[in-house]
Design an enzyme around this catalytic site. Structure first.
Site, short mmCIF file in Angstrom:
data_model
loop_
_atom_site.label_atom_id
_atom_site.label_comp_id
_atom_site.label_asym_id
_atom_site.label_seq_id
_atom_site.Cartn_x
_atom_site.Cartn_y
_atom_site.Cartn_z
N SER A 50 78.49 4.48 81.73
CA SER A 50 77.56 5.58 81.94
C SER A 50 77.97 6.58 83.03
CB SER A 50 76.17 5.02 82.28
OG SER A 50 76.25 4.13 83.38
N GLY A 52 81.31 7.70 86.16
CA GLY A 52 82.65 7.46 86.71
C GLY A 52 83.72 7.22 85.66
N ASP A 111 71.82 -5.91 82.04
CA ASP A 111 72.77 -6.58 82.92
C ASP A 111 73.99 -7.11 82.16
OD1 ASP A 111 74.07 -7.85 84.91
OD2 ASP A 111 72.57 -9.43 85.21
N TYR A 235 90.33 -1.71 102.27
CA TYR A 235 90.38 -1.81 100.80
C TYR A 235 91.32 -2.93 100.32
CZ TYR A 235 89.29 -0.66 96.11
OH TYR A 235 88.81 -0.77 94.83
N VAL A 274 85.75 10.73 93.92
CA VAL A 274 84.33 10.62 94.27
C VAL A 274 83.57 10.06 93.07
CG1 VAL A 274 82.30 11.84 95.15
CG2 VAL A 274 84.57 12.83 95.45
P1 NAD Z 1 80.62 3.92 88.94
O1 NAD Z 1 79.63 3.52 89.97
O2 NAD Z 1 80.70 5.38 88.61
O3 NAD Z 1 80.32 3.15 87.55
C1 NAD Z 1 79.85 1.86 87.47
C2 NAD Z 1 79.37 1.52 86.07
O4 NAD Z 1 78.97 0.14 86.06
C3 NAD Z 1 78.12 2.32 85.63
O5 NAD Z 1 78.23 2.60 84.25
C4 NAD Z 1 76.98 1.33 85.85
O6 NAD Z 1 75.82 1.53 85.04
C5 NAD Z 1 77.68 0.03 85.48
N1 NAD Z 1 77.04 -1.17 86.01
C6 NAD Z 1 76.91 -1.58 87.30
N2 NAD Z 1 76.29 -2.78 87.35
C7 NAD Z 1 76.04 -3.15 86.07
C8 NAD Z 1 75.44 -4.29 85.48
N3 NAD Z 1 74.98 -5.31 86.19
N4 NAD Z 1 75.33 -4.31 84.13
C9 NAD Z 1 75.78 -3.28 83.36
N5 NAD Z 1 76.39 -2.19 83.88
C10 NAD Z 1 76.50 -2.13 85.21
O7 NAD Z 1 82.01 3.35 89.41
P2 NAD Z 1 83.54 3.75 89.23
O8 NAD Z 1 84.01 4.31 90.51
O9 NAD Z 1 83.78 4.49 87.96
O10 NAD Z 1 84.21 2.31 89.14
C11 NAD Z 1 84.60 1.68 87.94
C12 NAD Z 1 85.81 0.82 88.21
O11 NAD Z 1 86.90 1.66 88.59
C13 NAD Z 1 85.63 -0.20 89.34
O12 NAD Z 1 86.29 -1.39 89.02
C14 NAD Z 1 86.32 0.49 90.52
O13 NAD Z 1 86.77 -0.42 91.50
C15 NAD Z 1 87.47 1.15 89.79
N6 NAD Z 1 88.14 2.23 90.53
C16 NAD Z 1 87.42 3.22 91.13
C17 NAD Z 1 88.09 4.18 91.87
C18 NAD Z 1 87.34 5.30 92.57
O14 NAD Z 1 87.92 5.95 93.44
N7 NAD Z 1 86.12 5.58 92.21
C19 NAD Z 1 89.49 4.18 91.95
C20 NAD Z 1 90.20 3.19 91.28
C21 NAD Z 1 89.50 2.21 90.58
#
Ligand code: NAD
Length: 394
Positions: A50, A52, A111, A235, A274
């Site tokens: 949903s 990121g 969840d 990190y 971000v």
């Molecule tokens: P985000 O917060 O934008 O997205 C998280 C997603 O997880 C959302 O769709 C949310 O609804 C879902 N979610 C959370 N808890 C849940 C649950 N219990 N049940 C169902 N859905 C659930 O995060 P993001 O930054 O896109 O991170 C996604 C992955 O990418 C992570 O593993 C993060 O470590 C990795 N990542 C992020 C970055 C960054 O800079 N943002 C960089 C590299 C890797």
């Protein structure tokens, strides 16, 4: 109601329905502008779809390679006097656009760590698609209820083996200050690994495989981050880094399990951006502000959609794994010229020169965009209805 941003610390408690739709539409336009993705997956499950990286993965798969998508997320629907979360509006917009393009899209809100959600999604795949040929695991969560024991785990963002002090940005005020974070204890490390490590990814893949809903040649991806040495204490070498190490353990285990299907598991190391998840990590927003300025000036800046488009368009057929077998989409971020300049500016940066040597303005714009604010062409003074259905969710 007229929706305005209400920021509390590193979260915005409101979201704009039309703004989120525009954010999704802009991402779709980007993928379409790059033309069709050859040999991309056709039936894709995205866990964490949903916001990121997960949302952009779903968009790249659907609008780049015409994939049917199943999305799983944990969001709040809107009410007459309360906005939904951004991920809800994003998913509503995604489904509307997918339907208009003749693409199958079905979403599940709840969840993802639970057995019940896994069973529900498997039933839907069986009924509607038969099998999936790609599984994206993109959850970021502060807590997890273990499906077998009922134990509640909470993640901590802390260093390991010593107190850590460094510069930090107050993203509300723009003040560059010093932050000191106490070292994590063994329990905090274990809990963070339980939430953000690989166990749940394995549980999903095991459940999907034993139900027979993984297609031959299936690929699965989970996302990680490494970053430069200056963020390592918080990190890579901190609690979250331990969880990411566990993700790599799970990747190796899944590789073996998927071998009979000719399948493959990947950890993709993505760029720092971000998102709702990254804005909660100390030190990282200051690093991102410096990074954006340098990468935008160099013409190498990417957001989630450019990263995920690159994953599907280029790395699926040509993964170019590193020495540990990971896909590296952080290659442009980690380029020597970029990191050399970051190191220099990290020493120099302070409140007074923040807007000059970093792209703090870009950080703030990017943060607001996550909640549907500041998008071009959206009338933010107009009344809007916060109740918006996600078509496939009853
Ligand atoms: P985000 O917060 O934008 O997205 C998280 C997603 O997880 C959302 O769709 C949310 O609804 C879902 N979610 C959370 N808890 C849940 C649950 N219990 N049940 C169902 N859905 C659930 O995060 P993001 O930054 O896109 O991170 C996604 C992955 O990418 C992570 O593993 C993060 O470590 C990795 N990542 C992020 C970055 C960054 O800079 N943002 C960089 C590299 C890797």
């Amino acid at each position: 109601m007229v929706v305005i941003p209400k920021i509390r610390g590193f979260i915005c408690t409101t979201a704009h329905p039309e703004g989120c739709s525009k954010h999704v539409a802009d991402q779709i336009s980007y993928v379409k502008s790059r033309g069709p993705i050859a040999n991309g997956p056709k039936k894709v499950l995205v866990i964490g779809s949903s916001t990121g990286y997960g949302l952009s993965s779903r968009i790249a798969a659907a609008f780049g390679s015409q994939a049917a998508t199943v999305g799983v997320f944990f969001e709040r629907a809107g009410e007459a006097d309360n906005t939904a979360t951004a991920g809800w509006y994003n998913s509503a917009a995604f489904e509307r656009e997918a339907k208009a393009a003749g693409l199958y899209a079905r979403s599940f809100n709840g969840d993802a760590f639970s057995d019940a959600m896994k069973a529900e999604v498997i039933e839907a795949i069986k009924a509607d698609l038969g099998q999936v040929d790609c599984v994206i695991y993109s959850l970021a969560s502060p807590r997890r209820v273990h499906p077998k024991t009922g134990e509640i785990f909470k993640s901590a963002l802390k260093p390991i083996g010593g107190t850590y002090s460094n510069k930090n940005l107050n993203t509300g005020t723009g003040a560059v200050t010093e932050i000191t974070i106490e070292t994590a204890n063994e329990d905090e490390i274990a809990q963070t690994v339980a939430v953000m490590g690989g166990e749940d990814w394995e549980m999903w893949m095991d459940a999907l495989q034993s139900a027979g809903v993984l297609a031959p040649g299936v690929q699965t991806f989970a996302y990680s981050y490494i970053g430069p040495t200056l963020t390592w204490p918080i990190y890579k070498n901190g609690t979250i880094g331990r969880a990411k190490e566990d993700l790599e353990r799970a990747q190796r285990a899944l590789d073996k399990k998927l071998a009979p299907l000719g399948g493959k598991a990947w950890v993709s190391v993505n760029k720092a951006l971000v998102t709702q998840a990254s804005s909660a990590i100390p030190v990282v927003p200051l690093y991102i502000s410096l990074l954006y300025k340098i990468m935008k000036e160099a013409g190498s800046h990417e957001d989630c959609i450019e990263q995920m488009d690159r994953l599907f368009r280029e790395r699926l057929s040509n993964p170019q794994p590193d020495e540990a077998g990971r896909i590296r989409l952080d290659d442009w971020e980690m380029a020597e010229a970029v990191q050399g300049l970051i190191a220099k500016r990290w020493d120099e940066v302070q409140t007074e020169n923040l807007s000059e040597i970093s792209d703090f303005a870009g950080y703030q714009t990017g943060f607001l965009k996550l909640f549907g604010f500041g998008l071009e062409g959206v009338d933010y003074e107009a009344e809007t209805n916060p109740v918006v259905p996600v078509p496939s969710i009853p």
